[in-house]
Structure formats: structure tokens, C-alpha cells
Scaffold this motif. Sequence first.
Motif, PDB file in Angstrom:
ATOM      1  N   ARG A   1       0.534  -1.062  -0.167  1.00  0.00           N
ATOM      2  CA  ARG A   1      -0.392  -0.528  -0.028  1.00  0.00           C
ATOM      3  C   ARG A   1       1.014   1.332   0.022  1.00  0.00           C
ATOM      4  O   ARG A   1       1.557   1.474   0.973  1.00  0.00           O
ATOM      5  CB  ARG A   1      -0.833  -0.245   0.921  1.00  0.00           C
ATOM      6  N   LEU A   2       1.077   1.424  -0.860  1.00  0.00           N
ATOM      7  CA  LEU A   2       1.683   3.538  -1.381  1.00  0.00           C
ATOM      8  C   LEU A   2       0.975   4.608  -1.977  1.00  0.00           C
ATOM      9  O   LEU A   2       0.139   4.204  -2.307  1.00  0.00           O
ATOM     10  CB  LEU A   2       2.644   2.532  -2.308  1.00  0.00           C
TER      11      LEU A   2
ATOM     12  N   GLY B   1      -0.488  12.398  -5.906  1.00  0.00           N
ATOM     13  CA  GLY B   1      -0.637  14.092  -5.177  1.00  0.00           C
ATOM     14  C   GLY B   1       0.431  14.003  -4.335  1.00  0.00           C
ATOM     15  O   GLY B   1       1.349  13.935  -3.875  1.00  0.00           O
ATOM     16  N   LEU B   2       0.471  14.610  -2.854  1.00  0.00           N
ATOM     17  CA  LEU B   2       1.131  15.683  -2.317  1.00  0.00           C
ATOM     18  C   LEU B   2       1.092  14.391  -1.523  1.00  0.00           C
ATOM     19  O   LEU B   2       2.768  14.471  -1.290  1.00  0.00           O
ATOM     20  CB  LEU B   2      -0.025  17.030  -1.514  1.00  0.00           C
ATOM     21  N   LEU B   3       0.211  13.838  -0.641  1.00  0.00           N
ATOM     22  CA  LEU B   3       0.568  12.466   0.299  1.00  0.00           C
ATOM     23  C   LEU B   3       1.987  11.726  -0.485  1.00  0.00           C
ATOM     24  O   LEU B   3       2.950  11.274   0.049  1.00  0.00           O
ATOM     25  CB  LEU B   3      -0.556  11.871   0.305  1.00  0.00           C
ATOM     26  N   GLY B   4       2.633  11.422  -1.947  1.00  0.00           N
ATOM     27  CA  GLY B   4       2.950  10.869  -2.596  1.00  0.00           C
ATOM     28  C   GLY B   4       4.135  11.312  -2.752  1.00  0.00           C
ATOM     29  O   GLY B   4       5.531  10.513  -2.335  1.00  0.00           O
TER      30      GLY B   4
ATOM     31  N   LEU C   1       5.854  13.742  -0.161  1.00  0.00           N
ATOM     32  CA  LEU C   1       5.724  13.348   1.338  1.00  0.00           C
ATOM     33  C   LEU C   1       6.473  12.438   1.445  1.00  0.00           C
ATOM     34  O   LEU C   1       7.549  12.241   2.361  1.00  0.00           O
ATOM     35  CB  LEU C   1       4.447  14.090   2.504  1.00  0.00           C
ATOM     36  N   TYR C   2       6.164  11.681   1.156  1.00  0.00           N
ATOM     37  CA  TYR C   2       6.257  10.343   1.553  1.00  0.00           C
ATOM     38  C   TYR C   2       7.513   9.632   0.843  1.00  0.00           C
ATOM     39  O   TYR C   2       7.973   8.785   1.641  1.00  0.00           O
ATOM     40  CB  TYR C   2       5.158   8.532   0.775  1.00  0.00           C
ATOM     41  N   TRP C   3       7.543  10.094  -0.441  1.00  0.00           N
ATOM     42  CA  TRP C   3       9.283   9.668  -1.053  1.00  0.00           C
ATOM     43  C   TRP C   3      10.013  10.652   0.070  1.00  0.00           C
ATOM     44  O   TRP C   3      11.630   9.959   0.307  1.00  0.00           O
ATOM     45  CB  TRP C   3       9.620  10.621  -2.303  1.00  0.00           C
ATOM     46  N   TRP C   4       9.979  11.706   0.355  1.00  0.00           N
ATOM     47  CA  TRP C   4      10.757  12.500   0.815  1.00  0.00           C
ATOM     48  C   TRP C   4      11.256  12.334   2.061  1.00  0.00           C
ATOM     49  O   TRP C   4      12.418  12.556   2.882  1.00  0.00           O
ATOM     50  CB  TRP C   4      10.696  14.091   1.009  1.00  0.00           C
ATOM     51  N   SER C   5       9.491  11.847   2.501  1.00  0.00           N
ATOM     52  CA  SER C   5      10.089  11.152   4.123  1.00  0.00           C
ATOM     53  C   SER C   5      10.848   9.551   4.759  1.00  0.00           C
ATOM     54  O   SER C   5      11.555   9.738   5.495  1.00  0.00           O
ATOM     55  CB  SER C   5       8.548  10.502   4.744  1.00  0.00           C
ATOM     56  N   VAL C   6      11.124   8.875   3.345  1.00  0.00           N
ATOM     57  CA  VAL C   6      12.000   7.408   3.381  1.00  0.00           C
ATOM     58  C   VAL C   6      13.071   7.935   2.787  1.00  0.00           C
ATOM     59  O   VAL C   6      14.067   7.187   2.909  1.00  0.00           O
ATOM     60  CB  VAL C   6      11.206   6.902   3.012  1.00  0.00           C
TER      61      VAL C   6
END
Length: 559
Positions: free
Chosen positions: A445-446, A488-491, A493-498
Motif C-alpha cells: 500500500r503506497l 498527489g501531495l501525500l506521494g 511527502l512519502y518519498w521525502w520522508s523515506v
Amino acid sequence: MNDEPTHTTGRTGGTDRPRSLTCLVTGATGYIGGRLVPELLDAGHRVRCLARTPDKLRDQPWADRVEIVKGDVTDAESVARAMAGVDVAYYLVHALGTGRDFEETDRTAARIFGDRARAADVGRIVYLGGLTPEGVPEDELSPHLRSRAEVGRVLLASGVPTAVLRAAVIIGSGSASFEMLRYLTERLPVMVTPRWVHTLIQPIAVRDVLRILVGCATLPPDVNRTFDIGGPEVLTYLEMMQRHAAVAGLPRRIIVPVPVLTPGLSSHWVGIVTPVPASIARPLTESLRHEVVCRERDIEQYVPSPHGHPLPFDRAVALALQRVRDAQVTTRWSSASVPGAPSDPLPTDPDWAGGSLYTDVRERETDAEPDALWQVIEGIGGENGWYSFPLAWAVRGWLDRLVGGVGLRRGRRDARRLRVGDSLDFWRVEEIDRGRLLRLRAEMRLPGLAWLEMGVETPGEQERPAGEGTARGTPVVYRQRAVFHPRGLLGHLYWWSVSPFHAVVFGGMARNIVRAADRAPDNAPPRPEPGDPAGRPVPAFGGAPEERPSGTGRRQDDG
């Protein structure tokens, strides 16, 4: 006598029975369909497969012996093309888990299938459904069983002679029902269980299911009905777990049933303990609320069982366990795509769909032989792990399961060899150019789509004939690329967080894969598997693949 099949009445069986039938198999990328195809071929029939993604079938050992039509059972035009000249059509698909409207999707697909079969003068439809409990109103059945029953009725009313086979739990290596039973039994010597462990069930071995499916191809033309199919024993789920433990050589399990576990809680409990995700475990556990026992054995009149069949439960379990131990599981429940998982191919345009692609690229040189490096790449995942920071991979798998994903526990179909369409923990093999490139597509789930590529590169590779090694002293390069297309924005943010962890996870992965190749004994190449198809050339790390010849193979007994 003419060896060509006769097909004058649109019916099979009786004196008009063809010596060789043309069989359409839907669901050939799934658990039963993938095993049925070689059985039909060995019975002398011709086989055509209807598949949404034909590439998933290309590495099957029987791929060069069948015709493959691209299409979907919900698309009337593609179903019509697939039905042309068909004698027997096998309906082995369902829409379970595709959304809240899966019952309507099942209903629509069955109507299209029946209508197109009648229009093409198909002689018979064979459908494998679920065994329903006697005396239970349909509105009290689980959505899973209710939809299976309705599909059967739709096909029976299609105007084409139809055999609806109704089975309960199928015992075979890799089936979702068997994997659930196996992991619950083997991982928990003491367990608290829901009330459905006392439900009576009539399990059946997968080889008996396949034998009956093949036999139904030549049923008399006046047969249009349901058949209950099951093994010789009726057991509770508790008895099945205890007998599984005995066959596996495990101590007797301590099982304490409790009344408070609802089907929803049961599915999450199964999802935690077994590789079967909650989205698949829930319909399985819901189906166990009611007794599922055969009310007749009329199929014996048309498809008589040979000596020793149907197989007793213990024998079916022993065969399945042996196949697991020998790494000879030809298909698994995870062979079919996970509902909701991305199916988009890897984009080759950096501005694909007007969006962004994030990449993490790692390269390392090695003195290892290319074949030794490839052996490590192709053996990745499952019990071999991912060669970096095991805790990080484990945590990511647990987080995925907590939100209803597949997690890391699906493992591998085979310990050494991969083929297109294989599930590999929370990835799926999207492309494999043996010896050069492995491309995996994420099914976790991503908030976006993700791929992981691993490859072997050598200087002057394009001029080097396939299968030849490199000149002494020429460095081999391991190349690894992770690709993420955010949604979207969440995607983003996900990449930059990991991304801060990529140096540890992806960097460590590249280092350790190269080290493993360097440590390989004499850098010996892996021994080719009998019947393994030759790899097809694929431009490394993106680009459209060329056509490849399909391989030939051999069928093994099912267990």
C-alpha cells in the motif's frame, strides 16, 4: 476416422464427442487455472487462454503449447474473440476483493460469458464455485459464497450446457485455504480460535479437483446442473489442524475456541499469523461459519474416481507438504494479482503522465562472474531476504499488513527461479531478462506506484553474444534502480520522508548483493532448470522488450 474434431451440434459428449476439444481457460494466471492448462494439454485437448496480461503467462512451461487471447471477462468483445471455435469454456475467475460492487461485477461477467458462449455455439461451460450449506437462506451466506452461487445460476441459465462444480476447502500446495491451515498449525502450538473451528467441512485434494475439471469437458450434452465435489472425509477445522500437525510431525496443538472473534477479527488474526492478507482471509473465514458438506456424489456417474481417489485428507496434506519442501509449487494463491494492486507498467518517459518520477540509482563494480551475480539477484526475497537492514524490511512489511496490504510473508514460489507474474514478498515480477535484468513492481500500500530494478551490466554488453562471459579483467557492474511515481501531495511527502533511509536500505542492498556474488563458490553459474524458457532480450532499465520464444516444460503431479 478423421482426427479433426467434429463440432456440428455445439455439444460435446455422446456419439458426437470430439476426439480432441478446443478448451478456453479463463483465470490461467490463477491457482486452479494455471494447473488446469497442462492437465488439459496432457489429455490431448487444445487450449486457449483469455488473460488480461498475456505477459504473465509467457514464462509458463506450457506457454508455447497454447493460444493466448488478450482480454477480460467483463469485456464482451474480447470474450467473443476468445470463444470463436471453442468446444468447452472454463470459467475460473471471480471479482472478490475488487471493491464493494464485486457481486455486480461477477454477475455482469457471468452474463457476458454465457451470452458469448451461446452465440459462439460453445458445447459446454464448466465452472468451479463454492459449496454452499444446506438449509441456509442465501441472504445469510457470506458475500463470497452468495456471489459464487449466483454466478453458477447465471451460467446454468445461459442456454449452454453447464457443469457447476461446488467445492469447499481445496487442499494443495500454494492454495490460500491450505496456506492458512498450514501456517496456523505450524506457527501456533497453542492458539485461541474462533467458533468456526468446530464447523464441519468436506475438503478435497487439488489433484481431484483438476481430474474432475478435465473429465467435465466430455460430459453428455444433456447435463446442465450443479455437482458437489469433495474428499472422502468430513472433518471440523480443528480436526484438520490436528491432523495436519500429525502429518507434519508436529506435537498435538492446544486449541481453545472462544466465541468473541467475529469474522472481521478472525481475518485480521489470520492476516497476522499467516501470509494470507486480511482482504483474502475474510471471505475464507466467513465461508467457514456454516457447514459445507457434499449432499450428493453424482459426479461419480460421469467422472468415475480411479483407485485411491478421491484422496484422503492426510494423503492430500502429505503431498502438498512434500511439494512445498521440494520447492515444486507450480501455482500459488498469490499467482493472481492482488485486488487493488497497481498494474501500470514502468514508465520510460521521465515526465510520464505529466507527473514526476523519483529515482534512487546505485552501481557497484565486482570481479564476480556475471552468472554468479545474476544467481544472487534472482534468488532475492523470501527466506533469502533483501540483503540490507532486515529490521527495516520487516517493519515495512508489518506496516503494510496493518493497513490491509500483503506484507512480506508471501515469500517466493520457487527458491531459485523467478518468472514473470510471480509474487515476491510485497513485489511482483514485472519483467525478467534472465542474466541481465529483474524488474519488480510494488504491491504494498503506497501513495503512488513503485518499481525496483536489479541488473547485470558489462562494458560492450550489446556486442557480447548472449550467454558468453566477459573477458578476464573486465569489471562487471551491478546496477540497481528504485523508481517512484507519487500520487498527489501525500506521494511526494512519502518519498521525502523515506529518502533519508535509502542510503542504508538501498545502499546496503547493493553492497551486500555484490559481496554475496563475490563469495559465491568459484563464482559458479546456476544449473539451468529443465524446461526453463530462454530469456528474451530487454533493454536494461527501461524501454520496450522484443519478442521472445516461449519455452517448453513438463508437468509434475499436483499436490
